[in-house]
Design an enzyme around this catalytic site. Structure first.
Site, short mmCIF file in Angstrom:
data_model
loop_
_atom_site.label_atom_id
_atom_site.label_comp_id
_atom_site.label_asym_id
_atom_site.label_seq_id
_atom_site.Cartn_x
_atom_site.Cartn_y
_atom_site.Cartn_z
N HIS A 17 0.60 -1.29 -0.26
CA HIS A 17 0.07 0.09 0.33
C HIS A 17 0.94 1.40 0.19
O HIS A 17 0.41 2.42 -0.57
CB HIS A 17 -1.49 -0.23 1.20
CG HIS A 17 -1.57 -1.02 1.57
ND1 HIS A 17 -1.79 -2.10 2.67
CD2 HIS A 17 -2.77 -1.85 0.52
CE1 HIS A 17 -3.15 -2.43 2.00
NE2 HIS A 17 -3.52 -2.70 1.29
N LYS A 41 -17.37 -6.03 7.84
CA LYS A 41 -16.02 -6.73 8.66
C LYS A 41 -15.93 -6.53 9.48
O LYS A 41 -16.32 -5.95 10.78
CB LYS A 41 -15.13 -5.69 6.99
CG LYS A 41 -15.14 -7.19 5.82
CD LYS A 41 -13.64 -5.81 5.25
CE LYS A 41 -13.66 -6.97 4.44
NZ LYS A 41 -12.52 -6.12 2.92
N ARG A 90 -2.20 -6.31 -8.02
CA ARG A 90 -1.40 -6.73 -7.70
C ARG A 90 -0.64 -7.63 -9.04
O ARG A 90 0.11 -8.42 -9.04
CB ARG A 90 -1.13 -7.55 -6.66
CG ARG A 90 -1.46 -6.80 -5.68
CD ARG A 90 -1.69 -6.72 -4.12
NE ARG A 90 -3.37 -7.33 -4.34
CZ ARG A 90 -3.85 -7.81 -3.19
NH1 ARG A 90 -3.30 -8.48 -2.18
NH2 ARG A 90 -5.53 -8.00 -3.25
N SER A 128 -3.22 -7.35 4.01
CA SER A 128 -3.06 -7.58 4.90
C SER A 128 -4.13 -8.91 5.35
O SER A 128 -3.09 -9.29 5.93
CB SER A 128 -4.65 -6.41 4.89
OG SER A 128 -4.14 -5.45 4.44
N1 COA Z 1 -0.43 -3.64 -1.63
C1 COA Z 1 -0.20 -4.91 -0.71
N2 COA Z 1 -2.02 -5.70 -0.52
C2 COA Z 1 -2.76 -4.91 -1.18
C3 COA Z 1 -2.98 -3.67 -1.92
C4 COA Z 1 -1.32 -3.22 -2.24
N3 COA Z 1 -0.71 -2.43 -3.43
N4 COA Z 1 -3.49 -3.43 -2.89
C5 COA Z 1 -4.34 -4.03 -2.16
N5 COA Z 1 -4.10 -5.16 -1.53
C6 COA Z 1 -5.13 -6.30 -0.46
C7 COA Z 1 -5.59 -5.66 0.32
O1 COA Z 1 -4.60 -4.67 1.86
C8 COA Z 1 -6.38 -6.70 0.78
O2 COA Z 1 -6.24 -7.53 1.38
P1 COA Z 1 -6.78 -8.48 2.40
O3 COA Z 1 -8.30 -8.69 1.40
O4 COA Z 1 -6.32 -9.33 2.85
O5 COA Z 1 -7.79 -7.78 3.36
C9 COA Z 1 -6.66 -7.10 -0.49
O6 COA Z 1 -5.30 -6.33 -0.93
C10 COA Z 1 -8.17 -5.86 -0.88
O7 COA Z 1 -8.01 -4.93 -1.30
P2 COA Z 1 -8.42 -4.27 -1.65
O8 COA Z 1 -9.82 -4.92 -2.83
O9 COA Z 1 -8.32 -2.53 -1.33
O10 COA Z 1 -10.10 -4.25 -0.67
P3 COA Z 1 -9.84 -2.81 -0.07
O11 COA Z 1 -11.35 -4.00 1.41
O12 COA Z 1 -9.14 -3.06 0.91
O13 COA Z 1 -11.28 -1.81 -0.61
C11 COA Z 1 -12.93 -0.84 -1.17
C12 COA Z 1 -12.30 -1.62 -1.11
C13 COA Z 1 -13.22 -0.51 0.28
C14 COA Z 1 -12.13 0.24 -2.08
C15 COA Z 1 -13.72 -1.28 -1.72
O14 COA Z 1 -14.90 -2.39 -0.65
C16 COA Z 1 -15.56 0.50 -1.69
O15 COA Z 1 -15.01 1.19 -2.10
N6 COA Z 1 -16.33 0.03 -0.48
C17 COA Z 1 -17.38 1.34 -0.20
C18 COA Z 1 -18.45 0.47 -0.99
C19 COA Z 1 -18.55 0.84 -2.62
O16 COA Z 1 -18.73 1.91 -3.02
N7 COA Z 1 -18.67 0.22 -3.11
C20 COA Z 1 -18.56 0.00 -4.22
C21 COA Z 1 -20.09 -0.02 -5.71
S1 COA Z 1 -21.17 -0.93 -4.72
#
Ligand code: COA
Length: 158
Positions: A17, A41, A90, A128
């Site tokens: 990140h 969550k 990724r 994560s």
């Molecule tokens: N390096 C390391 N890890 C990474 C990464 C990076 N560059 N990018 C993503 N990850 C990991 C995250 O840590 C996460 O790990 P985990 O699943 O073990 O916790 C996983 O990859 C998924 O990451 P991400 O896709 O960013 O999910 P998130 O839960 O962290 O975030 C949101 C997702 C917040 C962007 C999304 O859920 C959201 O927008 N929610 C709001 C509701 C909404 O508007 N929805 C869309 C319309 S329906």
């Protein structure tokens, strides 16, 4: 002023990140890191703790703001007057989900576009959950997360 939002759960923030934050903050005037506060969550860290940890590890980057948000990301982006949402890719497995999210967010808020950063190869395996699993089994997480956070994460499993 060009504003970007980098959203995520950040439970906890990883070096992957941080890599995306450093690279994307160079392209915008202000990068808002949006920490999803989703009571559905069951995060290891509260939203307040996650915000605090991100602030700590990004304190040397001037154009960063860290905030938690609830509800729709597109709505948060509109309120913050953000022009872009930043996401990291990724692997190909991330693509389908990210494509859908980018399209939904653009449909909800047409002023907002999503830009993608391919994560640096050394972090392509990171998530994560991986960090939490290694910490749970008392493994070494120092190459996965910013060094300042290692003890704090390990303490959750003591
Ligand atoms: N390096 C390391 N890890 C990474 C990464 C990076 N560059 N990018 C993503 N990850 C990991 C995250 O840590 C996460 O790990 P985990 O699943 O073990 O916790 C996983 O990859 C998924 O990451 P991400 O896709 O960013 O999910 P998130 O839960 O962290 O975030 C949101 C997702 C917040 C962007 C999304 O859920 C959201 O927008 N929610 C709001 C509701 C909404 O508007 N929805 C869309 C319309 S329906």
């Amino acid at each position: 002023m060009r504003i970007g939002i980098y959203p995520g759960s950040f439970d906890p923030i990883t070096l992957g990140h941080l890599d995306v934050i450093k690279r994307s903050s160079r392209l915008v005037d202000l990068l808002i890191i949006g920490v999803l506060n989703n009571s559905g969550k069951h995060p290891l860290f509260t939203a307040e703790e996650r915000v605090e940890m991100i602030k700590e590890v990004t304190r040397n980057i001037e154009n960063i703001q860290v905030e938690s948000f609830r509800g729709l990301l597109a709505e948060f982006a509109r309120i913050k007057k953000a022009a872009v949402i930043v996401r990291g890719l990724r692997a190909i497995t991330d693509f389908e989900y990210e494509l859908q999210m980018a399209q939904i967010n653009h449909k909800i808020e047409s002023e907002v576009d999503t830009i993608f950063f391919t994560t640096s190869v050394e972090y392509s395996y990171l998530s994560s959950s991986v960090v939490k699993e290694v910490a749970f089994h008392k493994g070494d997480i120092s190459s996965f997360v910013p060094i300042e956070l290692v003890e704090r994460i390990e303490a959750k499993y003591e």
